[in-house]
Design a protein around this motif. Structure first.
Motif, PDB file in Angstrom:
ATOM      1  N   LEU A  94       7.368  -8.142 -32.996  1.00 42.32           N
ATOM      2  CA  LEU A  94       8.005  -8.116 -31.678  1.00 42.32           C
ATOM      3  C   LEU A  94       7.415  -9.160 -30.740  1.00 42.32           C
ATOM      4  CD1 LEU A  94       8.038  -4.244 -31.031  1.00 42.32           C
ATOM      5  CD2 LEU A  94       9.993  -5.644 -31.713  1.00 42.32           C
ATOM      6  N   ASP A  95       8.245  -9.740 -29.925  1.00 42.47           N
ATOM      7  CA  ASP A  95       7.910 -10.464 -28.698  1.00 42.47           C
ATOM      8  C   ASP A  95       9.223 -10.591 -27.942  1.00 42.47           C
ATOM      9  OD1 ASP A  95       9.249 -12.912 -29.684  1.00 42.47           O
ATOM     10  OD2 ASP A  95       7.442 -13.217 -30.882  1.00 42.47           O
ATOM     11  N   LEU A  96       9.157 -10.962 -26.696  1.00 45.97           N
ATOM     12  CA  LEU A  96      10.358 -10.980 -25.863  1.00 45.97           C
ATOM     13  C   LEU A  96      11.459 -11.882 -26.409  1.00 45.97           C
ATOM     14  CD1 LEU A  96      11.827 -10.009 -23.344  1.00 45.97           C
ATOM     15  CD2 LEU A  96      10.578 -11.740 -22.016  1.00 45.97           C
ATOM     16  N   PRO A  97      11.165 -13.132 -26.798  1.00 46.99           N
ATOM     17  CA  PRO A  97      12.254 -13.975 -27.315  1.00 46.99           C
ATOM     18  C   PRO A  97      12.897 -13.397 -28.576  1.00 46.99           C
ATOM     19  CG  PRO A  97      10.406 -15.342 -26.655  1.00 46.99           C
ATOM     20  CD  PRO A  97       9.924 -13.921 -26.607  1.00 46.99           C
ATOM     21  N   ARG A  98      12.094 -12.850 -29.488  1.00 48.28           N
ATOM     22  CA  ARG A  98      12.683 -12.298 -30.707  1.00 48.28           C
ATOM     23  C   ARG A  98      13.455 -11.006 -30.427  1.00 48.28           C
ATOM     24  NH1 ARG A  98       8.025 -12.133 -35.172  1.00 48.28           N
ATOM     25  NH2 ARG A  98       6.699 -11.869 -33.321  1.00 48.28           N
ATOM     26  N   MET A  99      13.001 -10.206 -29.465  1.00 46.03           N
ATOM     27  CA  MET A  99      13.780  -9.038 -29.072  1.00 46.03           C
ATOM     28  C   MET A  99      15.161  -9.458 -28.593  1.00 46.03           C
ATOM     29  SD  MET A  99      11.093  -6.691 -26.932  1.00 46.03           S
ATOM     30  CE  MET A  99       9.545  -6.120 -27.630  1.00 46.03           C
ATOM     31  N   ARG A 100      15.207 -10.499 -27.770  1.00 41.76           N
ATOM     32  CA  ARG A 100      16.486 -11.005 -27.277  1.00 41.76           C
ATOM     33  C   ARG A 100      17.367 -11.458 -28.431  1.00 41.76           C
ATOM     34  NH1 ARG A 100      17.761  -9.029 -22.565  1.00 41.76           N
ATOM     35  NH2 ARG A 100      16.639  -9.841 -20.764  1.00 41.76           N
ATOM     36  N   GLU A 101      16.778 -12.183 -29.360  1.00 36.33           N
ATOM     37  CA  GLU A 101      17.532 -12.715 -30.495  1.00 36.33           C
ATOM     38  C   GLU A 101      18.085 -11.599 -31.373  1.00 36.33           C
ATOM     39  OE1 GLU A 101      16.654 -15.407 -34.499  1.00 36.33           O
ATOM     40  OE2 GLU A 101      15.348 -15.614 -32.731  1.00 36.33           O
ATOM     41  N   GLY A 102      17.327 -10.506 -31.522  1.00 35.58           N
ATOM     42  CA  GLY A 102      17.722  -9.431 -32.412  1.00 35.58           C
ATOM     43  C   GLY A 102      18.574  -8.356 -31.784  1.00 35.58           C
ATOM     44  N   PRO A 138      10.664  -3.897 -45.027  1.00 33.45           N
ATOM     45  CA  PRO A 138      11.333  -4.682 -46.071  1.00 33.45           C
ATOM     46  C   PRO A 138      11.575  -6.127 -45.639  1.00 33.45           C
ATOM     47  CG  PRO A 138      12.363  -2.523 -45.853  1.00 33.45           C
ATOM     48  CD  PRO A 138      11.400  -2.652 -44.709  1.00 33.45           C
ATOM     49  N   ASP A 139      11.460  -7.029 -46.616  1.00 30.19           N
ATOM     50  CA  ASP A 139      11.668  -8.448 -46.320  1.00 30.19           C
ATOM     51  C   ASP A 139      13.049  -8.715 -45.742  1.00 30.19           C
ATOM     52  OD1 ASP A 139       9.139  -8.907 -47.367  1.00 30.19           O
ATOM     53  OD2 ASP A 139       9.884  -9.529 -49.340  1.00 30.19           O
ATOM     54  N   VAL A 140      14.039  -7.918 -46.142  1.00 33.56           N
ATOM     55  CA  VAL A 140      15.401  -8.149 -45.638  1.00 33.56           C
ATOM     56  C   VAL A 140      15.504  -7.857 -44.147  1.00 33.56           C
ATOM     57  CG1 VAL A 140      16.630  -7.825 -47.813  1.00 33.56           C
ATOM     58  CG2 VAL A 140      16.039  -5.821 -46.424  1.00 33.56           C
ATOM     59  N   THR A 155      14.243  -9.608 -35.348  1.00 29.67           N
ATOM     60  CA  THR A 155      15.432 -10.439 -35.487  1.00 29.67           C
ATOM     61  C   THR A 155      16.284 -10.016 -36.682  1.00 29.67           C
ATOM     62  OG1 THR A 155      14.298 -12.117 -36.839  1.00 29.67           O
ATOM     63  CG2 THR A 155      14.258 -12.409 -34.436  1.00 29.67           C
ATOM     64  N   GLY A 156      15.762  -9.099 -37.505  1.00 29.93           N
ATOM     65  CA  GLY A 156      16.528  -8.599 -38.641  1.00 29.93           C
ATOM     66  C   GLY A 156      17.443  -7.444 -38.314  1.00 29.93           C
ATOM     67  N   GLY A 198      19.277   7.884 -35.568  1.00 25.46           N
ATOM     68  CA  GLY A 198      19.018   6.615 -34.897  1.00 25.46           C
ATOM     69  C   GLY A 198      18.029   5.799 -35.700  1.00 25.46           C
ATOM     70  N   PHE A 199      17.421   4.808 -35.039  1.00 23.39           N
ATOM     71  CA  PHE A 199      16.382   3.993 -35.649  1.00 23.39           C
ATOM     72  C   PHE A 199      15.044   4.300 -34.978  1.00 23.39           C
ATOM     73  CE2 PHE A 199      19.975   0.755 -36.196  1.00 23.39           C
ATOM     74  CZ  PHE A 199      20.232   1.144 -37.505  1.00 23.39           C
ATOM     75  N   GLY A 200      13.977   4.302 -35.778  1.00 22.38           N
ATOM     76  CA  GLY A 200      12.609   4.405 -35.285  1.00 22.38           C
ATOM     77  C   GLY A 200      11.759   3.440 -36.073  1.00 22.38           C
ATOM     78  N   SER A 201      11.865   2.177 -35.777  1.00 22.51           N
ATOM     79  CA  SER A 201      11.450   1.085 -36.670  1.00 22.51           C
ATOM     80  C   SER A 201       9.992   1.161 -37.115  1.00 22.51           C
ATOM     81  CB  SER A 201      11.699  -0.262 -35.987  1.00 22.51           C
ATOM     82  OG  SER A 201      10.795  -0.445 -34.905  1.00 22.51           O
ATOM     83  N   ASP A 202       9.087   1.542 -36.214  1.00 19.90           N
ATOM     84  CA  ASP A 202       7.637   1.413 -36.444  1.00 19.90           C
ATOM     85  C   ASP A 202       7.219  -0.052 -36.477  1.00 19.90           C
ATOM     86  OD1 ASP A 202       5.134   2.524 -36.593  1.00 19.90           O
ATOM     87  OD2 ASP A 202       5.385   3.441 -38.554  1.00 19.90           O
ATOM     88  N   PHE A 203       8.003  -0.921 -35.807  1.00 15.13           N
ATOM     89  CA  PHE A 203       7.632  -2.335 -35.720  1.00 15.13           C
ATOM     90  C   PHE A 203       6.209  -2.476 -35.172  1.00 15.13           C
ATOM     91  CE2 PHE A 203      12.272  -3.913 -35.263  1.00 15.13           C
ATOM     92  CZ  PHE A 203      12.318  -4.315 -36.586  1.00 15.13           C
TER      93      PHE A 203
END
Length: 354
Positions: free
Chosen positions: A38-46, A311-313, A318-319, A300-305
């Motif tokens: 996570l970071d702000l730019p990647r959150m925006r992208e994803g 998973p690589d996918v 951003t995935g 829902g989703f609870g990513s644990d990012f």
């Protein structure tokens, strides 16, 4: 790839990354990086529209202690749990992480808002700002009199898990063990039962992820709010005690609660392993089972990012559009995807935190 559906995520550990590298906090938050999830730019992208940001206090490192991911790499495994941590030891780190969440808003006020109600989440999302909700994963920083619970609530705490995996004065978590069931250890202590009642009174969501089965049942008996497991998968698909049995999933659905799919490979893979080159199959298997047991309004989703191997996918935040596309290809229609991506989470938060 279609325009991303906004995603509200039930769990991440970004605050732990920040507190462990305070000198780099601006870079980690505001700049696009290639480490972590996570970071702000990647959150925006994803298309990450918001989520529960966990305050988590790690156990002190012991010299020569092996990495937990290494211990879990080759199932079967049974990882020893750290001992109980008292509130005076946990409080400084917990306060620092709460302060960092508030700092994230100050550092990017046009992009990020700390939210205390479901209405504020909706307002932030409508304005294009990421909605952050303060969560606590393991209540080590809460004292037995619950005074610090009120202090954190005043700071914005709206979701709390009584335990991580190590024991607390409130109850017992499930171990990192494979294969195993969650029916391990005693239920909530009297102090834990008082914590649940006070969370109900304050409008703090009680998170069941990590809690053992007896504690889960105690919360179900005591709480007058929907049952929520922010980042837990299906035990029928991967027999780790971190995953929920069909009975537990049915209880969540019956109360109008929600379970968020955990992206951690250890809890997705049928063999309990950490290999990340596993494609979409484990994700789709859990999603189908959870959907069958919970119904379309309670998943829902609870990513644990930033707290696990994914998973690589998926790779990182951003995935998320790729995940939604995989579900779309698998047969999930657009109304169902919107429910899973954010609507279900916001609806249950409206009925828990207000």
């Amino acid at each position: 790839m279609t325009q991303p559906i906004p995603v509200f995520d039930g769990h991440n550990d970004f605050l732990l990354r920040l507190v462990q590298a305070p000198e780099a906090r601006e870079q980690l938050w505001l700049e696009r990086g290639d480490e972590g999830h996570l970071d702000l730019p990647r959150m925006r992208e994803g298309g990450f529209a918001g989520g529960l940001f966990a305050i988590f206090v790690p156990s002190p490192d012991e010299p020569g202690a092996p990495n937990i991911n290494e211990l879990m790499a080759n199932p079967p495994y049974d990882v020893p749990l750290p001992p109980l941590m008292n509130a005076p030891a946990a409080l400084p780190v917990a306060l620092a992480e709460a302060a960092l969440l508030l700092w994230m808003e100050r550092a990017a006020p046009e992009d990020f808002t700390v939210c205390r109600t479901a209405g504020e989440i909706r307002t932030a999302m409508d304005a294009g700002r990421i909605a952050g909700v303060m969560h606590m994963e393991g209540a080590e920083a809460i004292d037995g009199n619950l005074d610090t619970l009120h202090a954190f609530h005043a700071m914005g705490l709206r979701s709390l898990g009584p335990v991580w995996s190590r024991p607390t004065i409130f109850g017992h978590g499930v171990p990192f063990r494979f294969p195993a069931a969650p029916d391990i250890g005693p239920g909530l202590t009297d102090t834990g039962k008082a914590l649940v009642r006070e969370c109900n009174a304050l409008g703090i969501l009680v998170d069941l992820s990590h809690l053992n089965e007896a504690g889960f049942d105690d919360v179900a008996k005591i709480s007058d709010a929907p049952l929520v497991a922010s980042h837990s998968n299906a035990h029928a698909c991967a027999p780790t005690p971190r995953n929920l049995t069909d009975r537990q999933l049915s209880m969540i659905a019956e109360t109008g609660g929600i379970a968020g799919l955990n992206f951690a490979t250890f809890f997705l893979r049928e063999d309990g392993g950490g290999v990340t080159d596993c494609g979409w199959d484990p994700v789709l298997r859990h999603m189908d089972h959870l959907l069958e047991r919970l119904g379309e309004d309670h998943l829902g989703f609870g990513s644990d990012f930033d707290g696990c191997l994914v998973p690589d996918v998926i790779g990182d935040v951003t995935g998320l559009p790729g995940l939604l596309d995989a579900l779309r290809t698998h047969g999930y229609d657009e109304p169902l995807l919107r429910k899973i991506a954010h609507e279900n989470w916001i609806n249950v938060l409206e009925r828990t935190i207000g």
